[in-house]
Design a protein around this motif. Structure first.
Motif, PDB file in Angstrom:
ATOM      1  N   ASP A 279       0.821  -1.034   0.042  1.00  0.00           N
ATOM      2  CA  ASP A 279      -0.140   0.074  -0.055  1.00  0.00           C
ATOM      3  C   ASP A 279       1.018   1.194   0.062  1.00  0.00           C
ATOM      4  N   SER A 280       0.304   2.451   0.264  1.00  0.00           N
ATOM      5  CA  SER A 280       0.979   3.798   0.276  1.00  0.00           C
ATOM      6  C   SER A 280       2.146   3.762   1.391  1.00  0.00           C
ATOM      7  N   PHE A 298       3.773  -0.548  -5.795  1.00  0.00           N
ATOM      8  CA  PHE A 298       3.028   0.521  -4.811  1.00  0.00           C
ATOM      9  C   PHE A 298       2.005   1.245  -5.594  1.00  0.00           C
ATOM     10  N   PRO A 299       1.203   1.613  -4.987  1.00  0.00           N
ATOM     11  CA  PRO A 299       0.234   2.807  -5.621  1.00  0.00           C
ATOM     12  C   PRO A 299       1.030   4.031  -6.032  1.00  0.00           C
ATOM     13  N   LYS A 301       0.110   7.694  -6.555  1.00  0.00           N
ATOM     14  CA  LYS A 301      -0.874   8.285  -6.593  1.00  0.00           C
ATOM     15  C   LYS A 301      -1.110   9.443  -7.605  1.00  0.00           C
ATOM     16  N   ASP A 304      -2.597   7.372 -10.243  1.00  0.00           N
ATOM     17  CA  ASP A 304      -3.505   6.561  -9.942  1.00  0.00           C
ATOM     18  C   ASP A 304      -3.434   5.246 -10.639  1.00  0.00           C
ATOM     19  N   SER A 318      11.301   5.395  -0.410  1.00  0.00           N
ATOM     20  CA  SER A 318      10.302   4.486   0.064  1.00  0.00           C
ATOM     21  C   SER A 318      10.623   3.792   1.388  1.00  0.00           C
ATOM     22  N   GLN A 321       9.758   6.213   3.994  1.00  0.00           N
ATOM     23  CA  GLN A 321       8.196   6.066   4.278  1.00  0.00           C
ATOM     24  C   GLN A 321       7.830   5.107   5.154  1.00  0.00           C
ATOM     25  N   GLU A 337       0.050   9.762   2.688  1.00  0.00           N
ATOM     26  CA  GLU A 337       0.513   8.617   1.919  1.00  0.00           C
ATOM     27  C   GLU A 337       1.847   8.888   0.920  1.00  0.00           C
ATOM     28  N   TYR A 338       2.230   7.739   0.481  1.00  0.00           N
ATOM     29  CA  TYR A 338       3.335   8.097  -0.609  1.00  0.00           C
ATOM     30  C   TYR A 338       2.998   8.629  -1.619  1.00  0.00           C
ATOM     31  N   ASP A 339       3.650   9.624  -2.163  1.00  0.00           N
ATOM     32  CA  ASP A 339       3.126  10.605  -3.441  1.00  0.00           C
ATOM     33  C   ASP A 339       4.353  10.849  -4.216  1.00  0.00           C
ATOM     34  N   TYR A 340       4.966   9.707  -4.907  1.00  0.00           N
ATOM     35  CA  TYR A 340       6.052   9.757  -5.590  1.00  0.00           C
ATOM     36  C   TYR A 340       6.236  10.312  -7.016  1.00  0.00           C
TER      37      TYR A 340
END
Length: 431
Positions: A279-280, A298-299, A301, A304, A318, A321, A337-340
């Motif tokens: 997950d994030s 991983f998602p 963001k 999407d 990561s 995180q 959330e991870y927003d890469y």
């Protein structure tokens, strides 16, 4: 041996995770890093660059993590001071996630409460495909420092010799440059129509291929190595190509890709797109097990969708995180959330490029992409659904690189491709 936390793997992600554990106040004796390498975590990208240079050479302890991102250098003593167990030269051959147990090749058992899988990737090797003569001496792969040491020895032993680089990606381009700087006669062979095809457009690649050719690198496209000749000592002497050509070689370096190291966990954990699904927060389908870096799917963001990223930048971020998430869940606190934003870069000769975002859609080349250009400052934008989604820049200043990163993050709308081609960097600096 039992620990509260175990990081499996001793690469970049492990080092950055260890620093974050220390920041979060891990207690002495709680954390162990188990690595099959013999040295503390280091910045792996140095191996294909300054580690191979004849001058201004990088050596340990100079490039231990976290110097690659401008952080402090974590020497082996740092781990000791923090009470972190660095278990080196130890290969784990069995992982039982149900009983939270890892077993080493030497038969040692390690128990954990929380596991971070940071096993990274391994290189794809030619003997696995049954390529004739592929196990000859002086055929090298580059992933770990002991492999780099053997290559350095061969560069000295075969001084001013002939080298063949198999592969036209990251390793191919960086190693061809490094060998040329060491005054080797270099040929680079790859099957695709142009170099770095996973990222470069034909227009971008044309610049690098011409630039390399001007530096004396012989580029051979559209064919592959099908066999290797050897001498009485078992050393490689030549590379046989599928198109019938034979290239003399004192040294061969193979860079034909990697694959994530997930075999230990097969059937015990949910996988997707070749990696371990997370997950994030990099939590896997198994409670108290996290996966980071190359092995994590991983998602993302921003787009999407679920992706796997093989890059040092994501390995670092990561890892941080996941550790933040572990401590947040222990203390019942939320974290974001991870927003890469995907980021790739490379340096070779006196060139240096950066790429941000997604390389999908239509493309526009801007700037001066003549290989003989004194500035060779040029770039490319990727446009999808009327928005700029990716940006590439060669020889940018730190400010210009920040500007293209912002473009990729913001995804500004664009009227016409011609406008982008004309405005070039100006477009980015206005965002």
């Amino acid at each position: 041996m039992a620990f509260k936390y175990v990081i499996l793997g001793g690469g970049v992600a492990a080092g950055y995770a260890a620093r974050e554990f220390a920041n979060q106040g891990v207690k002495p004796g709680e954390l162990a890093i188990i690595s099959k390498e013999a040295v503390a975590p280091y910045e792996r990208p140095a191996l294909s660059k300054a580690y191979l240079f004849p001058e201004g050479t990088a050596r340990l302890p100079g490039f231990h993590v976290c110097v690659g991102s401008g952080g402090e250098r974590l020497l082996p003593e740092w781990y000791t001071e923090k009470g972190i167990s660095l278990i080196l030269s130890t290969e784990i051959v069995k992982a039982d996630l149900a009983s939270k147990t890892l077993i080493s090749a030497a038969g040692e058992t390690y128990k954990y409460q929380t596991l971070i899988i940071a096993t990274g990737s391994t290189v794809i090797r030619l003997p696995d495909f049954g390529v004739q003569g592929a196990d000859a001496k002086n055929i090298f792969y580059l992933r770990e420092i002991d492999e780099a040491d053997k290559l350095v020895e061969a560069i000295k032993a075969k001084k001013n010799g002939k080298a063949v680089v198999v592969g036209g990606g990251y390793i191919g381009l960086e190693l061809s440059a490094a060998l040329r700087i060491n005054n080797f006669d270099v040929s680079m062979v790859f099957p695709e129509p142009w170099c770095m095809p996973r990222l470069f457009t034909a227009g971008i690649a044309a610049f690098y291929e011409s630039y390399y050719a001007n530096k004396g690198v012989n580029i051979i496209k559209g064919t592959v190595a099908v066999g290797f000749g050897t001498n009485g000592k078992g050393e490689v002497t030549d590379v046989k190509l599928k198109d019938g050509r034979v290239l003399e070689a004192d040294i061969v370096v193979v860079g034909v890709g990697g694959k994530p190291l997930t075999t230990l966990f097969k059937g015990q954990i949910e996988e997707e797109k070749g990696g371990i699904k997370t997950d994030s927060f990099f939590k896997t389908s198994v409670p108290d097990v996290y996966a980071v870096g190359d092995v994590a799917t991983f998602p993302m963001k921003l787009y999407d969708e679920i992706r796997r990223v093989e890059h040092v930048d994501h390995a670092r971020k990561s890892a941080e995180q996941a550790v933040k998430a572990i401590f947040a869940s222990e203390h019942g606190k939320p974290i974001s959330e991870y927003d890469y934003l995907p980021y790739f870069y490379s340096r070779s000769f006196d060139l240096s490029w950066q790429f941000y975002g997604d390389n999908v859609g239509e493309t526009v080349l801007f700037g001066d992409s003549q290989p003989t250009s004194p500035t060779h400052k040029f770039g490319s934008y990727w446009i999808k659904d009327g928005k700029v989604v990716g940006a590439f820049l060669e020889s940018g200043t730190p400010e210009e690189n920040k500007a293209i990163a912002k473009v990729a993050r913001v995804q500004p709308p664009v009227e016409s491709l011609d406008q982008l081609a004309t405005e070039g960097l100006t477009f980015a600096s206005k965002i």
